[in-house]
Design an enzyme around this catalytic site. Structure first.
Site, PDB file in Angstrom:
ATOM      1  N   LYS A  52       0.986  -1.256  -0.033  1.00  0.00           N
ATOM      2  CA  LYS A  52      -0.117   0.068  -0.049  1.00  0.00           C
ATOM      3  C   LYS A  52       1.269   1.470  -0.183  1.00  0.00           C
ATOM      4  CE  LYS A  52      -4.388  -2.245   1.781  1.00  0.00           C
ATOM      5  NZ  LYS A  52      -5.607  -2.152   2.484  1.00  0.00           N
TER       6      LYS A  52
ATOM      7  N   ARG B 267      -3.145  -9.978   5.817  1.00  0.00           N
ATOM      8  CA  ARG B 267      -3.051 -10.444   4.276  1.00  0.00           C
ATOM      9  C   ARG B 267      -1.934  -9.342   3.209  1.00  0.00           C
ATOM     10  NH1 ARG B 267      -5.840  -7.244   0.318  1.00  0.00           N
ATOM     11  NH2 ARG B 267      -7.071  -8.597  -0.938  1.00  0.00           N
TER      12      ARG B 267
END
Length: 271
Positions: free
Chosen positions: A208, A244
């Site tokens: 991210k 995750r």
């Protein structure tokens, strides 16, 4: 030690690997490879939630993910479906998915939480303040840890009111969803407060923007994967249940080193 959830994006436009696994055979092969690399759960999604992404019809999402879920379950994988749609969640569970991972925490589709309550599946409730098309419009916080914890507490209450026991609920602070990089890092430092609520906590920082910002410049996928492995270790030390990630092998190795360092054990070490 934290369990690893591996990401399979059966999409054309996910922020990291959109299009690579859009074909069913490619998605199935990737899911099996993630499982072989150490993923305890394979998370299959058919709708991108990257910033700016537009919604896709539920029928398109289902055409993308249901054959993949059926094949992975048939091969013995534990499968989660990444969806905000009640209809997709129900069909995915019918194909063998045992977890519904809703990044919106049940807010995008009010029918999703009651629908999952009628199954035996676990439910991941993500922190969310709006769809991807304008998620940063609501990225305003006075105390992000308190606000995220409070909003997830309300989603937890809504799920238990619908009949889902806390043991079937997982909370996700929603890194990157309606949060600027500085917000994400403040939230990361506050993870123990979320863990203290009681339900399992899932963290997803993989590749991210917060990582690229920390690394400086246009960080490559490889550098973001290494940074993801670091955040996986730090999250595990904060007490989270799961992480995750896209790069399962790197995170598996990082968690194995953490287990050796602390004198514990890691079920995700390579064979």
């Amino acid at each position: 030690m934290a369990v690893i959830m591996g990401v399979v994006n059966v999409t054309a436009d996910s922020f990291s690997d959109g299009g690579r696994y859009l074909r069913h055979d490619a998605a199935i092969a990737h899911g099996l490879a993630l499982r072989a690399a150490g993923a305890a759960i394979v998370d299959v999604g058919g709708e991108s939630t990257r910033p700016g992404a537009e919604r896709v019809p539920a029928a398109v999402e289902q055409e993308r993910v249901l054959p993949v879920i059926e094949a992975l379950v048939g091969a013995g994988a534990v499968v989660s479906v990444d969806t905000m749609n009640a209809s997709t969640a129900v069909l995915a569970v019918a194909e063998g998915a045992t977890i519904v991972n809703d990044v919106s925490g049940g807010l995008a589709d009010p029918e999703l939480v009651p629908a999952v309550a009628g199954t035996a599946a676990d439910l991941v409730l993500g922190h969310w303040r709006g769809h991807s098309s304008d998620m940063y419009a609501r990225a305003r916080y006075d105390d992000i840890v308190a606000e995220v914890t409070g909003e997830l507490t309300r989603r937890l209450q809504a799920a238990t009111d619908a009949g889902i026991p806390p043991r079937r609920i997982v909370l996700d602070p929603g890194f990157g969803f309606g949060k600027e990089p500085a917000d994400n890092w403040a939230l990361a430092r506050g993870l123990p407060r979320l863990v203290a609520l009681g339900p399992r906590v899932l963290v997803g920082t993989s590749r991210k923007r917060m990582l690229a910002t920390a690394l400086g410049g246009a960080a490559s996928e490889q550098r973001r994967d290494l940074a993801t492995a670091v955040t996986s270790v730090l999250a595990a030390q904060s007490g989270v249940w799961g992480v995750r990630v896209h790069d399962v092998a790197g995170t598996r190795d990082a968690l194995a080193v953490l287990a050796a360092w602390t004198g514990g054990s890691c079920s995700h070490a390579p064979d």
